[in-house]
Motif scaffolding. Structure first.
Motif, PDB file in Angstrom:
ATOM      1  N   TYR A 151       2.392  32.136 153.393  1.00 54.96           N
ATOM      2  CA  TYR A 151       3.312  32.139 154.523  1.00 54.96           C
ATOM      3  C   TYR A 151       4.362  31.037 154.370  1.00 54.96           C
ATOM      4  O   TYR A 151       5.564  31.258 154.556  1.00 54.96           O
ATOM      5  CB  TYR A 151       2.536  31.968 155.830  1.00 54.96           C
ATOM      6  CG  TYR A 151       3.417  31.621 157.015  1.00 54.96           C
ATOM      7  CD1 TYR A 151       4.321  32.538 157.520  1.00 54.96           C
ATOM      8  CD2 TYR A 151       3.335  30.363 157.618  1.00 54.96           C
ATOM      9  CE1 TYR A 151       5.140  32.216 158.597  1.00 54.96           C
ATOM     10  CE2 TYR A 151       4.141  30.035 158.698  1.00 54.96           C
ATOM     11  CZ  TYR A 151       5.039  30.965 159.186  1.00 54.96           C
ATOM     12  OH  TYR A 151       5.843  30.649 160.242  1.00 54.96           O
ATOM     13  N   TRP A 197       2.932  37.208 155.727  1.00 49.82           N
ATOM     14  CA  TRP A 197       3.333  36.734 157.053  1.00 49.82           C
ATOM     15  C   TRP A 197       2.786  37.650 158.139  1.00 49.82           C
ATOM     16  O   TRP A 197       2.297  37.193 159.173  1.00 49.82           O
ATOM     17  CB  TRP A 197       4.854  36.660 157.103  1.00 49.82           C
ATOM     18  CG  TRP A 197       5.401  35.892 158.275  1.00 49.82           C
ATOM     19  CD1 TRP A 197       4.699  35.147 159.179  1.00 49.82           C
ATOM     20  CD2 TRP A 197       6.763  35.788 158.656  1.00 49.82           C
ATOM     21  NE1 TRP A 197       5.535  34.591 160.101  1.00 49.82           N
ATOM     22  CE2 TRP A 197       6.821  34.964 159.800  1.00 49.82           C
ATOM     23  CE3 TRP A 197       7.954  36.297 158.140  1.00 49.82           C
ATOM     24  CZ2 TRP A 197       8.015  34.658 160.431  1.00 49.82           C
ATOM     25  CZ3 TRP A 197       9.138  35.986 158.763  1.00 49.82           C
ATOM     26  CH2 TRP A 197       9.168  35.171 159.906  1.00 49.82           C
ATOM     27  N   GLN A 200      -0.914  37.143 158.756  1.00 50.01           N
ATOM     28  CA  GLN A 200      -1.193  35.938 159.519  1.00 50.01           C
ATOM     29  C   GLN A 200      -0.913  36.148 161.007  1.00 50.01           C
ATOM     30  O   GLN A 200      -1.609  35.603 161.865  1.00 50.01           O
ATOM     31  CB  GLN A 200      -0.341  34.778 158.987  1.00 50.01           C
ATOM     32  CG  GLN A 200      -0.736  33.427 159.568  1.00 50.01           C
ATOM     33  CD  GLN A 200       0.144  32.324 159.038  1.00 50.01           C
ATOM     34  OE1 GLN A 200       1.352  32.356 159.187  1.00 50.01           O
ATOM     35  NE2 GLN A 200      -0.472  31.337 158.400  1.00 50.01           N
TER      36      GLN A 200
END
Length: 334
Positions: A151, A197, A200
């Motif tokens: 990320y 991303w 997450q």
């Protein structure tokens, strides 16, 4: 020009009027001076003064009329030659200032070009260690740490990518390579890059795309999609982001809809302005206000109509209307 000349020479006219008035007043006080003679002198003097003014008007305004026709793109050396001392002094100073300004502009442009080249070189050099870092991250066994590091890696990658394209944007006309591009492939390529991303943030994509082909530049289209999808992921909640395509009147329409917090109505007219960030995102260090600005500039160059609809608390829909092939060919002259 006549009015300007009269205002410029108002002191002359007033002085002449006072002199003639004084002459008439003296003839009135002094019996030895016949009033008719005084009036005759005033009449002759007035005629002479009018001819003098007319001559000076023709002589002086010719130079200043050439100044009116002169603009910032003209060369002072091509101006009408000055004849009077003050005009010569003014013209000399104007030429000196113009030469100095041109020299300064050339130096500034050269400095800016050097800075741009150095920045682009630095961005390209940063791409190499970033690629190596990505390969190392893929070999990590700790999946939680891997997800977090990917990320952060993605954030750095996006910022560098944005900087690179912002510098290229000024010369986008020279950088375009328009070809038939598979829209579905372009969208899925950008989604794949955002995978870490999205995991997450517990987000997914609900994609319904037809096998649409669009006439565009694949590289710049990818950049536009990257900015839009990045915003969609950044401001979305746990709901999936919907991506759909359709065809209307021969033009392909791509819609990207998120169910995030949306955009305040008062901010909506300014979202494509350079550096603009809404009041809601001022506390977020990641908001630069450049993504949508750059996306809009690139879309305009590709004749893509980029528009946004948003409602606070209900999400945002970004629409990309691609030009029909014949329309693109007609406008771009391909």
């Amino acid at each position: 020009m006549v009015r300007v000349f009269i205002r410029e020479r108002a002191s002359w006219i007033i002085m002449f009027g006072l002199s003639m008035g004084l002459l008439l007043f003296i003839s009135y006080l002094d019996p030895s001076i016949a009033p008719s003679s005084a009036f005759y002198i005033v009449f002759l003097q007035s005629l002479l003064f009018l001819f003098f003014l007319f001559y000076r008007y023709l002589k002086e305004t010719a130079y200043y009329k050439s100044l009116q026709e002169w603009d910032e793109s003209s060369d002072p050396a091509g101006m009408k030659a000055a004849e009077r001392p003050f005009e010569k002094m003014f013209q000399q100073k104007l030429q000196e200032q113009t030469l100095y300004a041109k020299k300064t502009v050339r130096q500034n442009l050269h400095s800016l070009e050097q800075e741009k080249d150095e920045l682009l070189s630095w961005v390209h050099e940063m791409k190499t260690p970033l690629t190596a870092m990505h390969l190392i991250l893929d070999r990590l066994e700790d999946t939680h740490a891997q997800s977090q590091l990917k990320y952060e890696w993605l954030r750095v990658h996006m910022l560098l990518d944005q900087q690179l394209y912002s510098k290229r944007l000024k010369f986008i006309e020279n950088d375009l390579y328009v070809e038939v591009t598979d829209l579905k492939s372009a969208v899925f390529t950008e989604i794949k890059d955002l995978q870490a991303w999205c995991l997450q943030r517990d987000l997914g994509f609900n994609v319904h795309l037809k096998d649409e082909k669009v006439l565009t530049d694949a590289k710049w289209l990818g950049f536009i999609l990257r900015q839009i999808l990045t915003n969609a992921v950044k401001y979305s909640r746990s709901s999936d982001i919907e991506i759909t395509s359709s065809v209307k009147a021969g033009s392909t329409v791509l819609k990207i809809k998120d169910y995030g917090r949306g955009i305040d109505p008062k901010d909506l007219p300014r979202i494509f302005e350079k550096g603009f960030t809404s009041a809601a995102s001022h506390g977020e260090n990641s908001a630069t206000g450049m993504g949508l600005y750059l996306a809009k500039k690139a879309a305009d160059a590709l004749l893509i109509n980029l528009s946004i609809q948003s409602y606070p608390g209900k999400g945002t829909t970004v629409t990309l209307l691609f030009p029909a092939e014949n329309e693109f060919t007609r406008i771009s002259g391909m």
